[in-house]
Design a protein around this motif. Structure first.
Motif, PDB file in Angstrom:
ATOM      1  N   GLU A  45      -7.004   4.004  -0.325  1.00  0.00           N
ATOM      2  CA  GLU A  45      -5.537   4.464  -1.032  1.00  0.00           C
ATOM      3  C   GLU A  45      -6.266   5.745  -1.959  1.00  0.00           C
ATOM      4  O   GLU A  45      -5.772   7.038  -1.972  1.00  0.00           O
ATOM      5  CB  GLU A  45      -5.091   3.951  -1.995  1.00  0.00           C
TER       6      GLU A  45
ATOM      7  N   LEU B 282      -5.305   0.066  -6.756  1.00  0.00           N
ATOM      8  CA  LEU B 282      -5.412   0.953  -5.464  1.00  0.00           C
ATOM      9  C   LEU B 282      -6.538   0.529  -4.795  1.00  0.00           C
ATOM     10  O   LEU B 282      -7.712   0.048  -5.352  1.00  0.00           O
ATOM     11  CB  LEU B 282      -5.360   2.457  -5.916  1.00  0.00           C
TER      12      LEU B 282
ATOM     13  N   LYS C 115      -4.811  -3.500   2.973  1.00  0.00           N
ATOM     14  CA  LYS C 115      -5.223  -3.083   1.561  1.00  0.00           C
ATOM     15  C   LYS C 115      -5.694  -4.226   0.846  1.00  0.00           C
ATOM     16  O   LYS C 115      -6.693  -4.006   0.236  1.00  0.00           O
ATOM     17  CB  LYS C 115      -3.798  -2.767   0.975  1.00  0.00           C
TER      18      LYS C 115
ATOM     19  N   PRO D 114       0.633  -1.287   0.041  1.00  0.00           N
ATOM     20  CA  PRO D 114       0.122  -0.094  -0.255  1.00  0.00           C
ATOM     21  C   PRO D 114       0.919   1.348   0.005  1.00  0.00           C
ATOM     22  O   PRO D 114       1.968   1.186   0.711  1.00  0.00           O
ATOM     23  CB  PRO D 114      -0.887  -0.087   1.200  1.00  0.00           C
ATOM     24  N   LEU D 115       0.250   2.269  -0.319  1.00  0.00           N
ATOM     25  CA  LEU D 115       0.695   3.663  -0.137  1.00  0.00           C
ATOM     26  C   LEU D 115       0.104   4.224   1.075  1.00  0.00           C
ATOM     27  O   LEU D 115      -0.874   3.315   1.540  1.00  0.00           O
ATOM     28  CB  LEU D 115       0.164   4.492  -1.263  1.00  0.00           C
ATOM     29  N   ARG D 116       0.472   5.515   1.447  1.00  0.00           N
ATOM     30  CA  ARG D 116      -0.154   6.114   2.804  1.00  0.00           C
ATOM     31  C   ARG D 116      -1.639   6.183   2.306  1.00  0.00           C
ATOM     32  O   ARG D 116      -2.019   6.339   1.342  1.00  0.00           O
ATOM     33  CB  ARG D 116       0.633   7.390   3.129  1.00  0.00           C
ATOM     34  N   ILE D 117      -2.454   5.869   3.441  1.00  0.00           N
ATOM     35  CA  ILE D 117      -3.965   6.092   3.466  1.00  0.00           C
ATOM     36  C   ILE D 117      -4.523   7.036   4.392  1.00  0.00           C
ATOM     37  O   ILE D 117      -5.557   7.043   4.741  1.00  0.00           O
ATOM     38  CB  ILE D 117      -4.482   4.798   3.892  1.00  0.00           C
TER      39      ILE D 117
ATOM     40  N   SER E 298      -7.182   8.595   0.138  1.00  0.00           N
ATOM     41  CA  SER E 298      -6.223   9.304   0.642  1.00  0.00           C
ATOM     42  C   SER E 298      -5.682  10.220  -0.362  1.00  0.00           C
ATOM     43  O   SER E 298      -5.239  11.279   0.154  1.00  0.00           O
ATOM     44  CB  SER E 298      -4.993   8.234   1.054  1.00  0.00           C
TER      45      SER E 298
ATOM     46  N   TYR F 156       3.077  10.268  -0.496  1.00  0.00           N
ATOM     47  CA  TYR F 156       2.311   8.775  -0.307  1.00  0.00           C
ATOM     48  C   TYR F 156       3.251   7.661  -0.258  1.00  0.00           C
ATOM     49  O   TYR F 156       2.857   6.607  -0.077  1.00  0.00           O
ATOM     50  CB  TYR F 156       1.434   8.662  -1.285  1.00  0.00           C
TER      51      TYR F 156
END
Length: 744
Positions: free
Chosen positions: A245, A241, A182, A90-93, A248, A215
């Motif tokens: 995400e 995604l 995620k 994951p990216l930052r959420i 976010s 992110y």
């Protein structure tokens, strides 16, 4: 639409928006299989924002058709955004729309005749969790880029295992809850295109990179220069995604939208099971002594002081505050302080809780616009008696109109909560030891057993621990309590057969599509069937493929009057996954210890610091007015020995009444007319000479794993062998004399 490369060949609309967060949130909750997205155009005149959507959605907005020819971008440099690591990372959420908000700053650097277009397209991905979880398992074992193809992934894993042995080191990675979150979330194929008309395209893309770097987490999103004919052509390249995400990146929060055709069915009053058997049975339940709960008026002042100490407000004062108390919680509602956002207070919840010196603190939006609600535990809590709840007139009225009605408990301010298992379809119940999960299951089953006659309701109870559900064995409604897990698959298979049989029975009457319509027209009524599984993890540990059986019942059983209650102490992603998860949309949870576990149950965290145990629960029910509803569950008796005596009395009550219990549901070999599966298979093969697994599996009505075991047995007995050509499957080699014995 085409598989693989999804070219836009249907009318997409471009909608001017002043609030991407709001419009995209609506779209995310309404979208099904269509492509949609966000487009932002930036030039020296300003920033123009658009929602890209199919023509039939967001119809109340001004729309223009998207030009999908792509020719207008011939003079642009095109860049594509790609995840640096496998898509399940994951990216930052937690940035709540930071990317979308910061895009506005790009207008400050755009010169005359320069143009920037940021186009982000999405398409909802279905049934991606299975493969993603398996890819993640491979990643944890050292596979840096696990293939999306299982066969290739197995080869990768074997290679890594061999290299580890040669190098004498282990390449296992540490497990991450963020990755699990995620994978459990809703997933979307995504495509980011950045088009720049400028000689300074490198400088401009560097600025966009800075926005994307915010992110960076387990994964990163970066731009690379590409050539593209048409940026609106959606090409699935595995850029997944999650819903979190996307929120976010663009802001917003998921909401439950229920289409009219999906609303909870209105059940005809005359078609439901009968009203209570007799008031006498209710008298077998005890009244429980209640402690008086006094409202601590000083909490308002203490809360205001705590908010001042953590820097939320300058003066220790709450405006238009009210204080109310229920059996477990005291609720303080006030206006939001001037110039203070709800999110700021929410982000400081732990600090406020510590300053108050309380075990738990709930912070929610108030029922009136511009208000906020705080839930604080009482110093002592009030027991809620099941007898008190079941005797209430409003429950008796609710039960008349709602099949399989049961009691949830009392909300924060002691208003009763009732639900109908028939309308829920199925129910997931989670809770750790001491949370109140087992007590709650007992109250649900007891209410059903007390309110419906044996010929109206049949139960099957699965009890892996062999201690939780044994007290129900002698109820006439209960056909079987299973403690041997090897019998569970047979039971679920048999109930699937019963489900199909019921659908066939519906065909006896014109226009009948469900149990309610059938019972209106048939003299011989169908019973409702309830299957309760107390500890799903223990069952799944022994039989991992149980998901497929639960899934089949989950998808079709509602109309046939068959309903599941699945309970677990450990609701991790490997326990509640796949078809099980998708069919258990309605969930009730007690204390689980961490928000990660709540996310597994509800797909997102709960708006409380934690739950208190001993019956303090939260539910998320489709169609319910509140997304999350906190409650205190009821109890039969706090003493286990006394509760046992109550169950003995209830069982004796039914024995003395001698009610008609209806017909038992055929289970196992009985459901197949006492003919073992292997014998049925031999008869079919001997008669038809057919050895194709797929066709034979349909004839027997069994799962693939069962069919594999049966074919292995036929190989051992010399009936068949694997053909030299894999495409031809199996070859029949049994002697003609043997075949004649089995032919019909």
């Amino acid at each position: 639409m085409m598989n693989g490369n999804h070219k836009v060949n249907f009318p997409l609309k471009s909608i001017t928006t002043t609030n991407i967060e709001e419009d995209l949130s609506i779209l995310l909750n309404k979208i099904d299989h269509s492509i949609f997205g966000v487009e932002v155009g930036i030039n020296n005149y300003g920033v123009n924002k658009f929602i890209i959507t199919p023509a039939h959605l967001l119809t109340n907005k001004n729309q223009t058709t998207v030009d999908t020819r792509g020719g207008q971008f011939e003079s642009y440099n095109c860049f594509e955004g790609c995840l640096s690591s496998p898509y399940f990372l994951p990216l930052r959420i937690d940035l709540n729309g930071h990317f979308e908000k910061q895009i506005n700053l790009l207008k400050e650097i755009v010169k005359k005749d320069e143009d920037i277009v940021i186009l982000w397209l999405f398409k909802k991905k279905y049934q991606w969790k299975y493969n993603a979880l398996d890819m993640y398992r491979s990643y944890l074992k050292g596979n840096d880029y696990p293939s999306t193809v299982p066969f290739v992934r197995n080869i990768q894993q074997k290679t890594i295992k061999g290299l580890d042995k040669l190098a004498s080191f282990e390449s296992n990675r540490e497990y991450s809850e963020d990755v699990e979150q995620k994978i459990l979330d809703k997933g979307f194929d995504s495509q980011l295109k950045v088009l720049v008309k400028s000689d300074r395209h490198k400088e401009i893309t560097e600025l966009i990179h800075l926005l994307l770097e915010k992110y960076d987490s387990h994964n990163r999103l970066r731009l690379s220069n590409i050539k593209v004919d048409n940026p609106y052509n959606f090409i699935n390249q595995g850029q997944m995604l999650s819903l979190s995400e996307i929120y976010s990146l663009f802001g917003g929060k998921a909401k439950e939208f229920i289409k009219p055709e999906q609303e909870i069915d209105v059940i005809d009053k005359n078609s439901t099971p009968s009203t209570p058997i007799s008031d006498n049975i209710i008298e077998l339940l005890p009244y429980l002594k209640k402690e008086e709960v006094k409202i601590d008026e000083s909490l308002v002042e203490k809360l205001a002081e705590s908010m001042k100490k953590v820097g939320i407000i300058k003066q220790a004062r709450l405006y238009d505050a009210t204080i109310q108390s229920g059996s477990r919680l005291t609720v303080i509602t006030s206006k939001l302080p001037p110039d203070v956002n709800f999110s700021k207070i929410e982000s400081k919840s732990k600090d406020i809780r510590v300053n108050l010196g309380v075990q738990s603190l709930g912070i929610e939006q108030g029922d009136v616009a511009g208000t906020i609600k705080f839930s604080i535990p009482n110093n002592n809590h009030q027991i809620i008696s099941l007898r008190e709840m079941i005797e209430r007139k409003d429950f008796q009225e609710f039960k008349k109109n709602n099949p399989l009605a049961f009691i949830v408990g009392m909300d924060e301010l002691n208003s009763p909560i009732y639900l109908s298992l028939a309308k829920l379809v199925h129910l997931l119940i989670a809770g750790s030891t001491g949370s109140g999960k087992s007590v709650f299951i007992n109250t649900v089953l007891t209410v059903l057993l007390m309110c419906y006659k044996p010929n109206e309701l049949r139960m099957f109870l699965i009890d892996p621990k062999q201690v939780e559900l044994s007290q129900y064995q002698d109820f006439p409604h209960v056909q079987k309590v299973i403690t041997d897990m090897s019998e569970t698959i047979t039971l679920l298979e048999s109930l699937a057969v019963e489900m199909d049989r019921r659908y066939d029975k519906f065909g006896e009457f014109k226009g009948v599509k469900n149990i309610i319509d059938y019972n209106k027209q048939s003299k011989k009524k169908m019973q409702y069937i309830v299957i309760a599984i107390d500890e799903f993890k223990d069952l799944k540990d022994q039989y991992p493929d149980v998901d497929s059986y639960v899934g089949r019942l989950g998808q079709k059983a509602r109309a046939a009057g068959i309903h599941l209650i699945v309970a677990t102490q450990r609701p991790s992603a490997d326990v509640i996954e796949g078809t099980t998860k998708s069919n258990l949309q309605n969930a009730i949870s007690f204390n689980l210890g961490s928000n990660r576990n709540y996310r597994t149950v509800f797909d997102e965290g709960i708006p409380y610091e934690n739950l208190l145990g001993n019956g303090d629960g939260v539910m998320r029910i489709e169609g319910y007015p509140k997304e999350f509803q906190r409650f205190q569950s009821s109890i039969i008796h706090p003493d286990g020995k006394e509760e046992g005596k109550i169950f003995d009395s209830l069982i004796q009550y039914y024995k003395e009444k001698d009610y008609d219990i209806g017909e038992e549901i055929p289970i196992g070999d009985e459901g197949r007319q006492d003919i073992p599966l292997i014998d049925q298979l031999k008869t079919i093969i001997a008669t038809t000479k057919n050895t194709r697994i797929g066709e034979l599996r349909k004839d027997l009505g069994v799962k693939g794993t069962t069919m594999t075991d049966l074919f292995n047995q036929l190989i051992e007995e010399g009936w068949i062998k694997r053909h030299n050509s894999k495409a031809k499957g199996y070859e029949l080699i049994a002697d003609e004399e043997i075949l004649k014995e089995w032919q019909q």
